[in-house]
Write a protein that holds these residues in place. Structure first.
Motif, short mmCIF file in Angstrom:
data_model
loop_
_atom_site.label_atom_id
_atom_site.label_comp_id
_atom_site.label_asym_id
_atom_site.label_seq_id
_atom_site.Cartn_x
_atom_site.Cartn_y
_atom_site.Cartn_z
N THR A 1 0.82 -1.21 0.00
CA THR A 1 0.00 0.00 0.00
C THR A 1 0.86 1.26 0.00
O THR A 1 0.49 2.26 -0.63
N VAL B 1 0.47 4.12 -2.78
CA VAL B 1 0.29 5.53 -2.41
C VAL B 1 1.33 6.40 -3.10
O VAL B 1 1.01 7.49 -3.62
N TYR B 2 2.54 5.93 -3.12
CA TYR B 2 3.62 6.70 -3.75
C TYR B 2 3.39 6.82 -5.26
O TYR B 2 3.56 7.90 -5.83
N SER C 1 0.37 9.30 -6.22
CA SER C 1 0.35 10.64 -5.63
C SER C 1 0.50 11.74 -6.69
O SER C 1 -0.14 12.78 -6.59
N TYR D 1 1.10 7.97 4.63
CA TYR D 1 -0.02 7.90 3.68
C TYR D 1 -0.52 9.31 3.35
O TYR D 1 -0.75 9.65 2.19
N GLY E 1 0.43 10.62 -0.23
CA GLY E 1 -0.67 10.25 -1.11
C GLY E 1 -1.80 11.24 -1.20
O GLY E 1 -2.52 11.27 -2.20
N GLY F 1 -4.18 8.92 -2.83
CA GLY F 1 -3.52 7.75 -2.26
C GLY F 1 -4.33 7.13 -1.14
O GLY F 1 -4.47 5.90 -1.05
N THR F 2 -4.90 7.98 -0.28
CA THR F 2 -5.71 7.48 0.83
C THR F 2 -6.94 6.75 0.32
O THR F 2 -7.34 5.72 0.88
N TRP G 1 -7.30 5.06 -2.53
CA TRP G 1 -6.95 3.73 -3.03
C TRP G 1 -6.65 2.77 -1.89
O TRP G 1 -6.99 1.58 -1.96
N VAL G 2 -6.04 3.26 -0.82
CA VAL G 2 -5.82 2.40 0.35
C VAL G 2 -7.16 1.98 0.94
O VAL G 2 -7.35 0.82 1.33
#
Length: 528
Positions: free
Chosen positions: A27, A31-32, A35, A180, A184, A188-189, A191-192
């Motif tokens: 994850t 996130v990376y 972003s 995160y 992100g 990003g958050t 998608w997590v």
């Protein structure tokens, strides 16, 4: 394999830790990758409004299916039976408030935060300041539940029984969560949250199927065994095991559960990640169905935990009630399934706290820094930088608070956050959207009145002192008899809004009011 003092096996800590580290690494990489710098405020706060209703709905469920849902409710059902399931019922029904009253209009009227909506036709500076204070306080209380869940979970899975070891893990969880948010942003958050929600749903479904299979797919057989392994006996099959001595406390809790969900800052913020109001409505529908399936499974997991593990073993395990689901996972699927459950539970905590941190930091940066300090003329890159700095500060506070609240039932702690959200935000949002006369004074009265009254009642309730489960052990300064103040503070906030509106006398800007009404109902002129 670790074996607790009562003989309850908790699997192989190496497997548990390895699966979690693998999930965290994957994850963090995602996130990376997604972003893309997050240089603009729209990217960082709302992911550019690029998610579909289905994606955002699953992320919404991921935002809310927290440690309270996965660990707290399963434990509540295992120990208290029917009364523990009341959290699930309240939380599913609560989304109708968002679907019918808030979601579409909020998306049409605001841009990034709740402050955009409540301050639309009011005096900007005092109202945005109040919205930011409300967001920060509510987010902090909600974070306490998640970080407390992290401490209890690691106590069980790694057999870390001393508070120093649990505190260290809370620090690690907080550090990953901060990453995160910093890297992100909302994209990003989100998608997590999507990944976590899918894994969580698969996990509880798998455990439920395994559990039913052990009893020949006869749920009545599970209930019968559960009554034999719970000291309350058949009382767990009906209401009253937990709230029978104080029905008023139950009504207060139910009000907070139903009215608090769509008042939470990180839930409100999700309506801005879709391109239009139609997708906002679809988001809520997807969230409702996802959580409906999930909470049906928690019923099986909760009673199954009582049947196979037993309430005494659950209460004496590290983590207390919060250990029910992991212990059941080990009983039905061994160390591997427990490792998966542990990873999903950790991911749940990480993702939810990341969403809360993002909401809190966005509110401070957008409402306070950009619109109060810079009078709406802040440089977008500088605003995003302030949001990231705030995220670090909020994350640090969450870590400290989580260490202090370690050991409390996470569902119970979340209920307090919901009472705060419903008291401070619900009346203000509804009045701002539907009442033409509502003015700045009414906004400040309803928000500060609801938030302040709820905080005071929590401080002087059995939550803080005077009971065996109080946060301050050995002290007794409580005078308010209920554990959840919603039945008093929520109506009080509506009353404060009405009184403040008439005391303030002056109506809001009629042109702004007309613009807001058209925008809220039709979407014409809605900000992208």
């Amino acid at each position: 394999m670790k074996v607790l003092a009562d003989g309850t096996a908790t699997g192989n800590p190496l497997i548990n830790l390895s699966v979690f580290v693998l999930f965290a690494a994957v994850t963090l990489y995602i996130v990376y990758r997604v972003s893309n710098g997050n240089a603009t405020t729209s990217d960082y706060y709302a992911a550019g409004g690029a998610f579909t209703g289905a994606q955002n709905g699953i992320a919404l469920s991921g935002d809310f299916l927290s440690a309270a849902s996965f660990l707290g409710i399963a434990g509540g059902i295992a120990v208290h039976g029917y009364d523990g399931f009341l959290y699930s019922v309240g939380w599913v029904v609560a989304w109708l408030v968002g679907l019918l009253l808030i979601g579409e209009m909020l998306r049409n009227t605001g841009r990034f935060t709740m402050g955009d909506v409540v301050a639309f036709r009011m005096r900007q500076r005092p109202v945005r300041a109040a919205a930011a204070i409300s967001t920060l306080v509510i987010s902090f209380f909600y974070m306490l539940a998640q970080m407390a869940g992290a401490g209890g979970l690691v106590a069980l899975l790694l057999n870390v029984t001393d508070r120093a070891g649990q505190s260290l893990v809370i620090v690690v969880v907080g550090a990953i969560m901060i990453f995160y948010v910093l890297v992100g942003g909302m994209k990003g958050t989100t998608w997590v949250q999507i990944i976590k929600a899918v894994l969580l749903l698969l996990c509880v479904t798998l455990i439920s199927v395994f559990m039913l299979g052990k009893f020949g797919f006869d749920f009545s057989a599970i209930l019968d065994r559960a009554t034999q392994n719970n000291k309350l006996g058949t009382a767990i099959l009906g209401p009253g095991a937990q709230y029978g001595r104080n029905e008023l406390d139950f009504v207060s809790l139910a009000l907070a559960l139903v009215l608090g969900i769509c008042s939470l800052p990180h839930v409100l913020m999700r309506f801005y990640t879709v391109p239009d109001a139609k997708q906002a409505r679809r988001s809520v529908v997807w969230a409702i169905w996802t959580m409906f399936v999930f909470y049906l499974c928690t019923l099986v997991v909760g009673y199954g935990s009582a049947a196979l593990v037993g309430s005494d073993a659950i209460l004496h395990a590290p983590g207390g009630e919060n250990s029910a689901a992991p212990l059941l996972a080990f009983r039905v699927g061994g160390a591997v399934l427990l490792g998966v459950v542990s990873a999903v539970a950790f991911a749940t905590i990480l993702a939810v706290v990341a969403g809360l941190t993002l909401a809190a930091s966005a509110s401070f940066a957008h409402d306070v820094y950009a619109n109060i300090i810079k009078h709406g003329k802040a440089d977008p890159r500088r605003e995003v930088r302030v949001a990231r700095q705030t995220a670090v500060a909020v994350g640090a506070l969450a870590i400290i608070g989580g260490i202090a609240a370690n050991g409390q039932n996470v569902a119970f702690l979340v209920a307090l956050a919901l009472a705060l959200a419903a008291s401070a935000n619900l009346s203000t949002i509804l009045f701002a959207l539907f009442w033409k006369r509502f003015n700045t004074t009414g906004t400040l009265f309803s928000m500060y009145g609801g938030l302040g009254s709820c905080l005071v009642l929590i401080i002087f309730s059995p939550v803080m002192s005077g009971a065996s489960t109080s946060l301050i052990a050995g002290a007794d300064f409580h005078w308010f008899p209920l554990s959840n103040p919603g039945i008093v503070s929520i109506p009080f906030s509506f009353l404060c809004g009405v009184v403040g509106t008439y005391v303030g006398g002056r109506k809001g800007d009629p042109d702004k009011q007309a613009e807001m009404e058209v925008r809220a109902l039709t979407g014409i002129g809605a900000r992208i």
